[in-house]
Design an enzyme around this catalytic site. Structure first.
Site, short mmCIF file in Angstrom:
data_model
loop_
_atom_site.label_atom_id
_atom_site.label_comp_id
_atom_site.label_asym_id
_atom_site.label_seq_id
_atom_site.Cartn_x
_atom_site.Cartn_y
_atom_site.Cartn_z
N HIS A 204 -3.97 4.22 -1.48
CA HIS A 204 -4.25 2.92 -0.85
C HIS A 204 -4.11 2.95 0.67
O HIS A 204 -4.40 1.96 1.33
CB HIS A 204 -3.29 1.85 -1.39
C1 UD1 Z 1 -0.03 -3.14 2.68
C2 UD1 Z 1 0.79 -2.55 3.81
C3 UD1 Z 1 1.09 -1.09 3.53
C4 UD1 Z 1 1.77 -0.93 2.17
C5 UD1 Z 1 0.92 -1.61 1.11
C6 UD1 Z 1 1.66 -1.57 -0.20
C7 UD1 Z 1 0.33 -3.47 6.05
C8 UD1 Z 1 -0.30 -3.21 7.34
N1 UD1 Z 1 0.04 -2.60 5.07
O1 UD1 Z 1 -1.26 -2.45 2.64
O2 UD1 Z 1 1.98 -0.59 4.52
O3 UD1 Z 1 1.89 0.45 1.89
O4 UD1 Z 1 0.70 -2.97 1.47
O5 UD1 Z 1 0.79 -1.68 -1.30
O6 UD1 Z 1 1.05 -4.42 5.91
N2 UD1 Z 1 -5.61 -7.35 -1.82
C9 UD1 Z 1 -6.00 -8.02 -2.96
N3 UD1 Z 1 -5.01 -8.46 -3.78
C10 UD1 Z 1 -3.68 -8.30 -3.52
C11 UD1 Z 1 -3.32 -7.61 -2.35
C12 UD1 Z 1 -4.28 -7.13 -1.50
O7 UD1 Z 1 -7.18 -8.19 -3.24
O8 UD1 Z 1 -2.84 -8.77 -4.30
C13 UD1 Z 1 -6.65 -6.88 -0.88
C14 UD1 Z 1 -6.64 -7.73 0.38
O9 UD1 Z 1 -7.45 -8.85 0.25
C15 UD1 Z 1 -7.16 -6.78 1.42
C16 UD1 Z 1 -6.72 -5.41 0.89
O10 UD1 Z 1 -6.36 -5.57 -0.47
O11 UD1 Z 1 -8.54 -6.81 1.46
C17 UD1 Z 1 -5.56 -4.84 1.67
O12 UD1 Z 1 -4.41 -5.68 1.60
P1 UD1 Z 1 -3.32 -5.71 2.78
O13 UD1 Z 1 -2.15 -6.48 2.34
O14 UD1 Z 1 -3.97 -6.09 4.06
O15 UD1 Z 1 -2.95 -4.19 2.97
P2 UD1 Z 1 -2.51 -3.07 1.91
O16 UD1 Z 1 -3.54 -2.01 1.92
O17 UD1 Z 1 -2.16 -3.70 0.62
N1 UDP Z 2 3.81 0.61 -7.98
C1 UDP Z 2 3.71 -0.21 -9.10
N2 UDP Z 2 2.48 -0.34 -9.70
C2 UDP Z 2 1.37 0.31 -9.26
C3 UDP Z 2 1.50 1.16 -8.11
C4 UDP Z 2 2.73 1.27 -7.48
O1 UDP Z 2 4.69 -0.80 -9.53
O2 UDP Z 2 0.30 0.15 -9.85
C5 UDP Z 2 5.12 0.74 -7.33
C6 UDP Z 2 5.58 2.15 -7.12
O3 UDP Z 2 6.21 2.67 -8.28
C7 UDP Z 2 6.52 2.00 -5.93
C8 UDP Z 2 5.86 0.92 -5.12
O4 UDP Z 2 5.00 0.21 -6.02
O5 UDP Z 2 7.79 1.56 -6.36
C9 UDP Z 2 5.07 1.54 -4.02
O6 UDP Z 2 4.19 0.65 -3.49
P1 UDP Z 2 2.89 1.07 -2.70
O7 UDP Z 2 2.47 2.43 -3.08
O8 UDP Z 2 1.92 -0.03 -2.91
O9 UDP Z 2 3.38 0.99 -1.19
P2 UDP Z 2 4.12 2.00 -0.20
O10 UDP Z 2 5.35 2.49 -0.85
O11 UDP Z 2 3.16 3.08 0.14
O12 UDP Z 2 4.37 1.14 0.99
#
Ligand code: UD1
Ligand code: UDP
Length: 356
Positions: A204
């Protein structure tokens, strides 16, 4: 009652907050108020964690998501400030390095409310990552820096934090607390078909998903591994889902919806190897003694590389495949001193009690 406000918004923050909230609850003099910025909002990215991990329901939910970094952070800042003015907490807790973290830290710092940063001091030394900007800025306005590792403490010392009026404490990693605490409750994802050997993958990170060449190389590698090595099971993050569609790339692996944490723990317990660009997954692979190939140019969790349990790969297909082949049957040694052995939340709660 001493009021403290916790600001969370993204999936990993719910998992981290679950154990800290639980530890704080044991202190009858602390009242924790939770703000959920809404950054993650799908039920399988948010609600499922509150329900399964029995995190107290947020007192405030802001529903701010899906916009540019600036707009998202700014809107969160505006709304969080209003709540802080109303609630007048003694301190604010923020986690990690997301936009929700930075917005919370900025709002509190402007109101001179002490900030407690959990997972402080981590550095990738790559300012191209939004997370690196968020964590550096957050560390710089925080009063208590709870570091997960010695490396994180050293990073802060090198940046001159030791000469400032702040507390830097290596408490260990709250994610180890979560993994240990919830591992007995792990459950098999319902949509998971029976497989003896499989590789668990997650993807991601913006620098991988938002660049067509990098994403296409990773997709090719995963498709090859799925066909020729072991089946690849990949709970698909919504960002990656969007970007695959946008770039018209086809992931030919066992794709599933994002799963809850308990299902994720089952996948971790049963997989042969992890391929990921997630911060959290790198450590969880180690907690469950699974080799991990991290598809990134650098990691904040450098001790895992030094220990030989995690290997970095750039995004070139052939390099990812080579790393997986070289690592697949490696025995992983777990050492419980690296991340504190599951005592971080308790230490954090004790320190907060002293502060308030
Ligand atoms: C964010 C964090 C990242 C973290 C990740 C965990 C920032 C800059 N990034 O990245 O550090 O590792 O979360 O997973 O804060 N979206 C959905 N549904 C959801 C959530 C997101 O559709 O429930 C979509 C959003 O609309 C957007 C994209 O996913 O288009 C990215 O979401 P965003 O929260 O901006 O960043 P992440 O990639 O999730
Ligand atoms: N995780 C989860 N379901 C998923 C993917 C990840 O519960 O489908 C959990 C994972 O085990 C870990 C946390 O989410 O505890 C990590 O989140 P993510 O990879 O989204 O973010 P990051 O750690 O890179 O910020």
């Amino acid at each position: 009652m001493k009021k403290i406000i916790t600001i969370i918004g993204a999936r990993p923050q719910f998992i981290k907050a679950s154990v800290v909230s639980d530890a704080l609850k044991k202190n009858k003099k602390i009242q924790e108020i939770i703000i959920h910025t809404g950054q993650h909002f799908d039920s399988n990215m948010s609600d499922i964690f509150f329900n399964e991990l029995t995190i107290p329901m947020p007192d405030y939910t802001l529903n701010i998501h899906s916009s540019s970094h600036g707009e998202m952070t700014a809107n969160m800042l505006i709304e969080i400030e209003k709540i802080l003015i109303l609630e007048k907490p003694k301190a604010v807790i923020v986690y990690g390095d997301t936009n929700s973290t930075l917005a919370g830290a900025l709002a509190a710092s402007k109101l001179h409310i002490p900030i407690i940063h959990i997972e402080a001091g981590l550095r990738s030394f790559n300012m191209g990552m939004p997370e690196e900007i968020n964590r550096i800025l957050t560390d710089n306005v925080s009063s208590i820096l709870f570091c997960p590792t010695e490396t994180a403490v050293n990073n802060l010392q090198k940046e001159g934090f030791s000469s400032r009026q702040v507390k830097i404490i290596n408490v260990g990693d709250v994610m180890e607390d979560s993994a240990l605490y919830f591992s007995q409750l792990a459950k098999k994802p319902s949509e998971f078909k029976s497989m003896k050997n499989f590789i668990l993958a997650t993807l991601h990170r913006a620098e991988n998903t938002d660049n067509k060449n990098r994403l296409s190389e990773i997709v090719n590698a995963l498709n090859h591994i799925h066909k020729n090595i072991y089946p690849v099971v990949l709970p698909l993050h919504p960002r990656t889902n969007k970007m695959l569609k946008q770039h018209k790339l086809h992931l030919d692996v066992h794709l599933i919806e994002p799963v809850g944490y308990l299902q994720m723990l089952w996948l971790l317990q049963n997989t042969n190897l992890v391929i990921t660009d997630s911060g959290g997954l790198q450590k969880e692979a180690f907690f469950f003694k699974k080799p991990c190939v991290t598809v990134r140019d650098q990691t904040e969790w450098i001790e895992l590389i030094e220990l030989g349990v995690n290997t970095l790969s750039d995004t070139k297909s052939e390099n990812i495949i080579k790393a997986v082949k070289g690592f697949i049957n490696t025995d992983i040694r777990y050492i419980n001193s690296i991340y504190g052995g599951g005592t971080a939340a308790k230490k954090i709660a004790n320190e907060i009690e002293k502060l308030l």
